[in-house]
Design a protein around this motif. Sequence first.
Motif, PDB file in Angstrom:
ATOM      1  N   THR A 323       0.828  -1.206   0.000  1.00  0.00           N
ATOM      2  CA  THR A 323       0.000   0.000   0.000  1.00  0.00           C
ATOM      3  C   THR A 323       0.862   1.255   0.000  1.00  0.00           C
ATOM      4  OG1 THR A 323      -1.677  -1.241   1.238  1.00  0.00           O
ATOM      5  CG2 THR A 323      -1.916   1.147   1.143  1.00  0.00           C
ATOM      6  N   THR A 324       1.897   1.282   0.821  1.00  0.00           N
ATOM      7  CA  THR A 324       2.779   2.445   0.871  1.00  0.00           C
ATOM      8  C   THR A 324       3.452   2.676  -0.476  1.00  0.00           C
ATOM      9  OG1 THR A 324       3.186   2.056   3.231  1.00  0.00           O
ATOM     10  CG2 THR A 324       4.737   3.485   2.073  1.00  0.00           C
ATOM     11  N   ALA A 325       3.930   1.609  -1.105  1.00  0.00           N
ATOM     12  CA  ALA A 325       4.598   1.747  -2.398  1.00  0.00           C
ATOM     13  C   ALA A 325       3.654   2.308  -3.449  1.00  0.00           C
ATOM     14  CB  ALA A 325       5.160   0.399  -2.847  1.00  0.00           C
ATOM     15  N   LEU A 326       2.413   1.822  -3.465  1.00  0.00           N
ATOM     16  CA  LEU A 326       1.476   2.255  -4.499  1.00  0.00           C
ATOM     17  C   LEU A 326       0.989   3.682  -4.298  1.00  0.00           C
ATOM     18  CD1 LEU A 326      -0.656  -0.992  -4.896  1.00  0.00           C
ATOM     19  CD2 LEU A 326       1.219  -0.193  -6.343  1.00  0.00           C
ATOM     20  N   PHE A 327       1.054   4.177  -3.088  1.00  0.00           N
ATOM     21  CA  PHE A 327       0.606   5.541  -2.817  1.00  0.00           C
ATOM     22  C   PHE A 327       1.747   6.554  -2.851  1.00  0.00           C
ATOM     23  CE2 PHE A 327      -3.327   3.657  -1.626  1.00  0.00           C
ATOM     24  CZ  PHE A 327      -4.273   4.663  -1.635  1.00  0.00           C
ATOM     25  N   ASP A 328       2.911   6.182  -2.348  1.00  0.00           N
ATOM     26  CA  ASP A 328       3.950   7.189  -2.114  1.00  0.00           C
ATOM     27  C   ASP A 328       5.024   7.252  -3.185  1.00  0.00           C
ATOM     28  OD1 ASP A 328       2.560   7.813   0.129  1.00  0.00           O
ATOM     29  OD2 ASP A 328       4.086   7.219   1.579  1.00  0.00           O
ATOM     30  N   ASP A 329       5.120   6.256  -4.045  1.00  0.00           N
ATOM     31  CA  ASP A 329       6.031   6.333  -5.178  1.00  0.00           C
ATOM     32  C   ASP A 329       5.286   6.957  -6.350  1.00  0.00           C
ATOM     33  OD1 ASP A 329       8.694   5.256  -6.491  1.00  0.00           O
ATOM     34  OD2 ASP A 329       7.047   4.788  -7.877  1.00  0.00           O
ATOM     35  N   GLU A 331       5.690   7.240  -9.596  1.00  0.00           N
ATOM     36  CA  GLU A 331       5.515   6.434 -10.806  1.00  0.00           C
ATOM     37  C   GLU A 331       4.480   5.336 -10.581  1.00  0.00           C
ATOM     38  OE1 GLU A 331       8.204   3.523 -13.681  1.00  0.00           O
ATOM     39  OE2 GLU A 331       9.192   5.064 -12.457  1.00  0.00           O
ATOM     40  N   ALA A 332       4.592   4.639  -9.459  1.00  0.00           N
ATOM     41  CA  ALA A 332       3.634   3.575  -9.155  1.00  0.00           C
ATOM     42  C   ALA A 332       2.234   4.151  -8.954  1.00  0.00           C
ATOM     43  CB  ALA A 332       4.083   2.810  -7.909  1.00  0.00           C
ATOM     44  N   ALA A 333       2.140   5.304  -8.272  1.00  0.00           N
ATOM     45  CA  ALA A 333       0.838   5.901  -7.994  1.00  0.00           C
ATOM     46  C   ALA A 333       0.101   6.261  -9.273  1.00  0.00           C
ATOM     47  CB  ALA A 333       1.015   7.140  -7.118  1.00  0.00           C
ATOM     48  N   GLU A 334       0.822   6.799 -10.243  1.00  0.00           N
ATOM     49  CA  GLU A 334       0.178   7.179 -11.501  1.00  0.00           C
ATOM     50  C   GLU A 334      -0.297   5.952 -12.268  1.00  0.00           C
ATOM     51  OE1 GLU A 334      -1.446   9.341 -14.514  1.00  0.00           O
ATOM     52  OE2 GLU A 334      -0.708  10.079 -12.571  1.00  0.00           O
ATOM     53  N   THR A 335       0.544   4.928 -12.328  1.00  0.00           N
ATOM     54  CA  THR A 335       0.180   3.743 -13.102  1.00  0.00           C
ATOM     55  C   THR A 335      -0.934   2.954 -12.430  1.00  0.00           C
ATOM     56  OG1 THR A 335       2.468   3.616 -13.894  1.00  0.00           O
ATOM     57  CG2 THR A 335       1.086   1.672 -14.217  1.00  0.00           C
ATOM     58  N   VAL A 336      -0.886   2.824 -11.103  1.00  0.00           N
ATOM     59  CA  VAL A 336      -1.909   2.034 -10.430  1.00  0.00           C
ATOM     60  C   VAL A 336      -3.257   2.739 -10.512  1.00  0.00           C
ATOM     61  CG1 VAL A 336      -1.673   2.962  -8.066  1.00  0.00           C
ATOM     62  CG2 VAL A 336      -2.364   0.593  -8.416  1.00  0.00           C
ATOM     63  N   TYR A 337      -3.257   4.062 -10.514  1.00  0.00           N
ATOM     64  CA  TYR A 337      -4.533   4.769 -10.649  1.00  0.00           C
ATOM     65  C   TYR A 337      -5.179   4.454 -11.994  1.00  0.00           C
ATOM     66  CZ  TYR A 337      -7.913   8.561 -10.978  1.00  0.00           C
ATOM     67  OH  TYR A 337      -9.061   9.287 -11.130  1.00  0.00           O
ATOM     68  N   ARG A 338      -4.382   4.461 -13.060  1.00  0.00           N
ATOM     69  CA  ARG A 338      -4.928   4.125 -14.378  1.00  0.00           C
ATOM     70  C   ARG A 338      -5.390   2.667 -14.418  1.00  0.00           C
ATOM     71  NH1 ARG A 338      -0.266   6.977 -16.333  1.00  0.00           N
ATOM     72  NH2 ARG A 338       0.644   4.994 -16.996  1.00  0.00           N
ATOM     73  N   LEU A 381       3.889  -3.417  -9.674  1.00  0.00           N
ATOM     74  CA  LEU A 381       4.298  -2.022  -9.470  1.00  0.00           C
ATOM     75  C   LEU A 381       4.937  -1.836  -8.098  1.00  0.00           C
ATOM     76  CD1 LEU A 381       1.161  -0.253 -10.967  1.00  0.00           C
ATOM     77  CD2 LEU A 381       3.467  -0.229 -11.932  1.00  0.00           C
ATOM     78  N   ALA A 382       4.369  -2.472  -7.087  1.00  0.00           N
ATOM     79  CA  ALA A 382       4.934  -2.350  -5.745  1.00  0.00           C
ATOM     80  C   ALA A 382       6.347  -2.921  -5.690  1.00  0.00           C
ATOM     81  CB  ALA A 382       4.038  -3.054  -4.733  1.00  0.00           C
ATOM     82  N   LEU A 383       6.557  -4.044  -6.331  1.00  0.00           N
ATOM     83  CA  LEU A 383       7.891  -4.646  -6.320  1.00  0.00           C
ATOM     84  C   LEU A 383       8.907  -3.757  -7.038  1.00  0.00           C
ATOM     85  CD1 LEU A 383       6.888  -8.359  -6.919  1.00  0.00           C
ATOM     86  CD2 LEU A 383       8.109  -7.462  -4.923  1.00  0.00           C
ATOM     87  N   GLU A 384       8.477  -3.047  -8.074  1.00  0.00           N
ATOM     88  CA  GLU A 384       9.382  -2.111  -8.746  1.00  0.00           C
ATOM     89  C   GLU A 384       9.657  -0.882  -7.875  1.00  0.00           C
ATOM     90  OE1 GLU A 384       7.560  -1.108 -12.412  1.00  0.00           O
ATOM     91  OE2 GLU A 384       7.714  -3.119 -13.277  1.00  0.00           O
ATOM     92  N   ALA A 385       8.645  -0.446  -7.114  1.00  0.00           N
ATOM     93  CA  ALA A 385       8.772   0.794  -6.352  1.00  0.00           C
ATOM     94  C   ALA A 385       9.483   0.617  -5.025  1.00  0.00           C
ATOM     95  CB  ALA A 385       7.380   1.386  -6.105  1.00  0.00           C
TER      96      ALA A 385
END
Length: 437
Positions: A323-329, A331-338, A381-385
């Motif tokens: 959750t932290t990775a998807l919100f605070d990174d 690049e991840a935040a933009e892609t996961v939103y889409r 995405l989280a694993l990348e971030a």
Amino acid sequence: MSPDTPGGHGPPGSDPPLGEGAAEDLLRGICFKTGPPRIVGVELEWLLHDRDHPHRLVPPHRLEAAAAAVRALPLSAALTFEPGGQLELSSRPADSLMACVNDTAADLVAVRAALARLDLAPAGLGVDPWQPPRRLLREPRYDAMETALDRWGPAGRAMMCTTASVQVCLDAGEEEPGPLGYGRRWQLAHLLGAVLVAAFANSPFRQGGPTPWRSTRQSLWADLDPLRTLAPAGLLPPRDGWTAHVLDTPVLCIRGEGPWAVPDGLTFREWIRSGLPRRPGRADLDYHITTLFPPVRPRGHLELRMIDAQPGEDGWIVPLAVTTALFDDPEAAETVYRTVKPLAETAGAQAAPRNPLWAGAARDGLTDPELRAAAAVCFGLALEALPRLGASRAVQDAVADFHDRYVARGRCPADDLRDRLGTAPAHGTAHPKGTLS
């Protein structure tokens, strides 16, 4: 979810009366504190089970001894006990994911050791598989809460006394639009929330038998007072929507010197306007917010409240890290939103958690093909971030292992529980140590 034992509230009626405009200004100012995301926290609830016989009812005197032993520890986290005896650790706000993980993990080592000396163990389960609701805390708040929630059926008592969760707390976000803007993060939380429910579902049993749900805990929340547990309507900007939601939700109780009043249908806005049975003040507004239980609650930061407690000593780290990775990174935040935005069509007009998307997540977990596909993208995405956020190799490996064990196979921890315990967690069977922890 925690019924939120609040602190720092003044005596009832001790502060100046609050007008409607002042209440609106306060809510807009205190609930979405904006700025670059940097702070993270976690709240961990645990059921307390007999270490060798987890299906046996733990008598109150043993739970009282456990509370005394844990309260004596020098913990960095705040410690509370919930109405049914569940233990909750609320971390201090941390400047990084790893600071939060390390501080909380150290606290849990001490807590587990103290409980082990009493032949008890914290169990990471969204709902107790065996025990019916049993309220141990007799306090005015919980007396009032039980009375109010009983109007909607038995789910309230079950929530108060038999459930446990992992709550991830993140900054609201920046003032400006973009992947880290508070408006985008607010939308993301409600769409991603269903994916988190499905991926981390871990409560398929209740009171000795199977349920139709992989997250029975989430189904209980959906059965409570809908105004108190629904997300605000999505048509207004977050600040305005949340402000209206708070003021137009009935108050759960009015604190007093004796038994607290439990009005039926009196909204906070109506309380301000009528001034009866007394005029509310700032402390009453602060307290009212603690009695609202939406899946995402803004309290200066965002509380994501939809994740079941997780199995194993370190299972909580995975939802926190993902959750932290998807919100605070960014690049991840933009892609996961889409990625999750198309899920809004599945959700329909009804607010979470009562819409089809959230109901399907609680019932089907990652057997739902849309949720499985979204979860696969999210974990990738989280694993990348995570390396960009400074996550340790151990944290990255834990997320990768969860992906391989569950997400890649369309499974969640609830499926393991069903395989392990069969059609029902028989009361007469002693399960191996640690099986349900």
